[in-house]
Scaffold this motif. Structure first.
Motif, short mmCIF file in Angstrom:
data_model
loop_
_atom_site.label_atom_id
_atom_site.label_comp_id
_atom_site.label_asym_id
_atom_site.label_seq_id
_atom_site.Cartn_x
_atom_site.Cartn_y
_atom_site.Cartn_z
N UNK A 234 -43.47 43.57 30.67
CA UNK A 234 -42.76 43.91 29.44
C UNK A 234 -43.63 43.75 28.19
N UNK A 235 -44.65 42.89 28.26
CA UNK A 235 -45.48 42.62 27.08
C UNK A 235 -46.69 43.52 27.00
N UNK A 236 -46.84 44.47 27.92
CA UNK A 236 -47.99 45.37 27.86
C UNK A 236 -47.90 46.28 26.64
N UNK A 237 -49.04 46.80 26.24
CA UNK A 237 -49.14 47.55 24.98
C UNK A 237 -48.19 48.73 24.93
N UNK A 238 -48.02 49.46 26.04
CA UNK A 238 -47.15 50.63 26.03
C UNK A 238 -45.70 50.28 25.74
N UNK A 239 -45.21 49.19 26.33
CA UNK A 239 -43.84 48.77 26.07
C UNK A 239 -43.68 48.29 24.63
N UNK A 240 -44.65 47.52 24.15
CA UNK A 240 -44.60 47.04 22.76
C UNK A 240 -44.59 48.22 21.79
N UNK A 420 -34.17 44.04 6.61
CA UNK A 420 -35.42 44.35 5.95
C UNK A 420 -36.62 43.62 6.53
N UNK A 421 -36.41 42.94 7.66
CA UNK A 421 -37.48 42.16 8.28
C UNK A 421 -37.81 42.73 9.65
N UNK A 422 -38.41 43.93 9.68
CA UNK A 422 -38.78 44.55 10.95
C UNK A 422 -39.89 43.75 11.62
N UNK A 423 -39.67 43.28 12.85
CA UNK A 423 -40.71 42.52 13.55
C UNK A 423 -41.96 43.37 13.78
N UNK A 424 -43.11 42.77 13.62
CA UNK A 424 -44.36 43.46 13.91
C UNK A 424 -44.65 43.46 15.40
N UNK A 425 -45.70 44.17 15.78
CA UNK A 425 -46.02 44.29 17.20
C UNK A 425 -46.37 42.94 17.82
N UNK A 426 -46.97 42.05 17.04
CA UNK A 426 -47.31 40.73 17.57
C UNK A 426 -46.05 39.96 17.94
N UNK A 427 -45.03 40.02 17.09
CA UNK A 427 -43.77 39.33 17.37
C UNK A 427 -43.07 39.96 18.57
N UNK A 428 -43.13 41.28 18.66
CA UNK A 428 -42.53 41.97 19.80
C UNK A 428 -43.22 41.53 21.08
N UNK A 429 -44.55 41.49 21.06
CA UNK A 429 -45.30 41.11 22.26
C UNK A 429 -44.95 39.69 22.68
N UNK A 430 -44.84 38.78 21.73
CA UNK A 430 -44.50 37.39 22.05
C UNK A 430 -43.13 37.30 22.72
#
Length: 443
Positions: A234-240, A420-430
């Motif tokens: 789930x944390x791979x780049x494509x899913x993020x 107004x606080x869209x999570x960034x890719x780093x937060x999504x990956x975590x």
């Protein structure tokens, strides 16, 4: 609370499967004698009552033909998986039930359902009657199916012809950049009060299954594999990247109403679309029935394939949907296996497949069900998508946990984005890495 209950129920089912334990004792909930069976149908239309009105005449027909009575209960889609898992752990469930076809392998692992081996399939006409694509979502690969296809579906893009014309959009978008561009043109303040009241896109931001479906489609377009065997990715780049794209429609792109972060029900999304509050929705082919119940005529909207990535990433696949649909299964603890089997045979007969799929706006799951009604533009798009731009969700035990863990996390992301606080890719990956760990730990 509902998400916690669902996760706990899934964990219980996984424990049962791992221990080789099947539901036992108690029998089905049917209490009216050997000539009565119970049937859990899933909500397919605008309301539970509407489904009852559709199904009851067909059930009465079956009873007249066979003498077997059927006690019908229509289960809200959002509650169905929890109800099924509770039945598998208690051993007290219906005789026949509908399931989301993506749950087939996960539910099969509980051991609570009658397997459809070659001899059992012969009782309903054999495997060759069913569409090969639909049969791929009936249980774990290499095992006998635990369910049979009933309604076949696929995701597609619905758009308002009236709003497109007013915005000067001449054709539905084919790529996601065109999709966002169209969405921005459709997003506007129509009454001059300074507040946006028409949006480019309607979403179900609070539905775990809907969010997970879009994560699978977008993630696969970005090159995600979701699982490597049984190992979650789930944390791979494509899913993020796929999840980030989904969130951006409400956040960075600004084409979806932030209040859609609270929309869990498909009916609310389609009602908003029918009322002209959104110019586009991504929904399955059966949506046409719901729109008609909200007085939106078929001529008022168009249907197109789900858009593609402008530049497909390395490893990305051009899919527009997974193989969607509703299956029918028999609870192993049925007190009337013969009656339950006869009812499944009735539901999957050519005549009933025409009647039910015609009403629900879905595609028949058997090859011998023919009717001009299945040649509508919406179903033509669905048929082409299933043939050329689809693949089944992984038919493994852990699939339902993917929908629960990833979908619930995405609902939380959408709630943040709405403020107004869209999570960034780093937060999504975590968060996705945490979901990986939860699944692997069996929690």
């Amino acid at each position: 609370m509902q998400r916690a209950i669902r996760t706990a129920a899934l964990a219980t089912a996984a424990v049962l499967a791992g221990a080789g334990v099947t539901a036992c004792g108690g029998g089905s909930t049917s209490s009216s004698g050997a000539d009565t069976i119970t049937y859990w149908a899933t909500n397919q239309s605008a309301s539970l009552d509407a489904d009852k009105k559709i199904l009851q005449p067909e059930i009465d027909k079956f009873t007249k033909q066979t003498g077997v009575k059927v006690e019908l209960e229509v289960i809200p889609s959002a509650d169905l998986l929890n109800r099924i898992l509770a039945a598998t752990t208690s051993g007290k469930g219906p005789d026949v039930l509908n399931i989301g076809n993506t749950w087939s392998a996960s539910l099969q692992a509980t051991g609570a359902f009658v397997p459809w081996d070659k001899a059992k399939l012969a009782e309903v006409g054999g495997a060759s009657r069913f569409l090969p694509t639909a049969l791929k979502s009936t249980g774990a690969t290499g095992e006998d199916p635990m369910s049979l296809p009933l309604y076949t579906n696929a995701y597609e893009l619905y758009y308002s012809k009236k709003l497109f014309k007013a915005a000067g959009i001449s054709a539905p978008p084919k790529t996601w950049s065109e999709f966002v561009s169209a969405g921005r043109k459709l997003t506007k303040d129509t009454d001059g009060d300074g507040e946006t009241d028409q949006w480019g896109l309607g979403m179900q931001g609070a539905s775990p299954s809907y969010a997970a479906h879009l994560a699978y489609i977008l993630g696969t377009q970005h090159g995600a594999e979701v699982f490597d065997g049984h190992t979650p990715k789930f944390a791979d780049a494509g899913m993020v990247d796929g999840i980030d794209q989904w969130l951006s429609w409400m956040g960075e792109d600004g084409i979806a109403n932030p209040s859609d972060a609270e929309v869990a029900d498909k009916t609310a999304m389609t009602q908003s679309f029918a009322a002209g509050k959104a110019g586009m929705i991504l929904a399955q082919a059966s949506t046409g029935l719901t729109l008609s119940q909200f007085d939106m005529a078929a001529d008022d909207y168009g249907v197109a394939p789900v858009p593609a990535q402008d530049t497909p990433p390395a490893g990305g696949k051009d899919i527009g949907s997974f193989v969607g649909g509703i299956n029918v299964a028999i609870f192993k603890n049925t007190g009337n296996l013969d009656g339950a089997t006869r009812f499944v045979k009735f539901l999957t007969s050519a005549g009933e497949q025409v009647i039910l799929n015609k009403v629900y706006g879905t595609l028949p799951s058997v090859t011998d069900a023919k009717d001009p009604a299945f040649e509508t533009p919406a179903l033509a798009v669905a048929r082409d998508t299933l043939a050329d731009r689809s693949q089944p969700l992984p038919q493994i035990t852990e699939e339902a946990q993917f929908e629960t863990l990833v979908g619930s996390a995405m609902n939380g992301f959408a709630a943040r984005t709405a403020t107004g606080d869209q999570p960034g890719k780093s937060a999504i990956k975590d968060e996705m890495a945490a979901a990986n760990q939860k699944l692997e730990a069996g929690s």
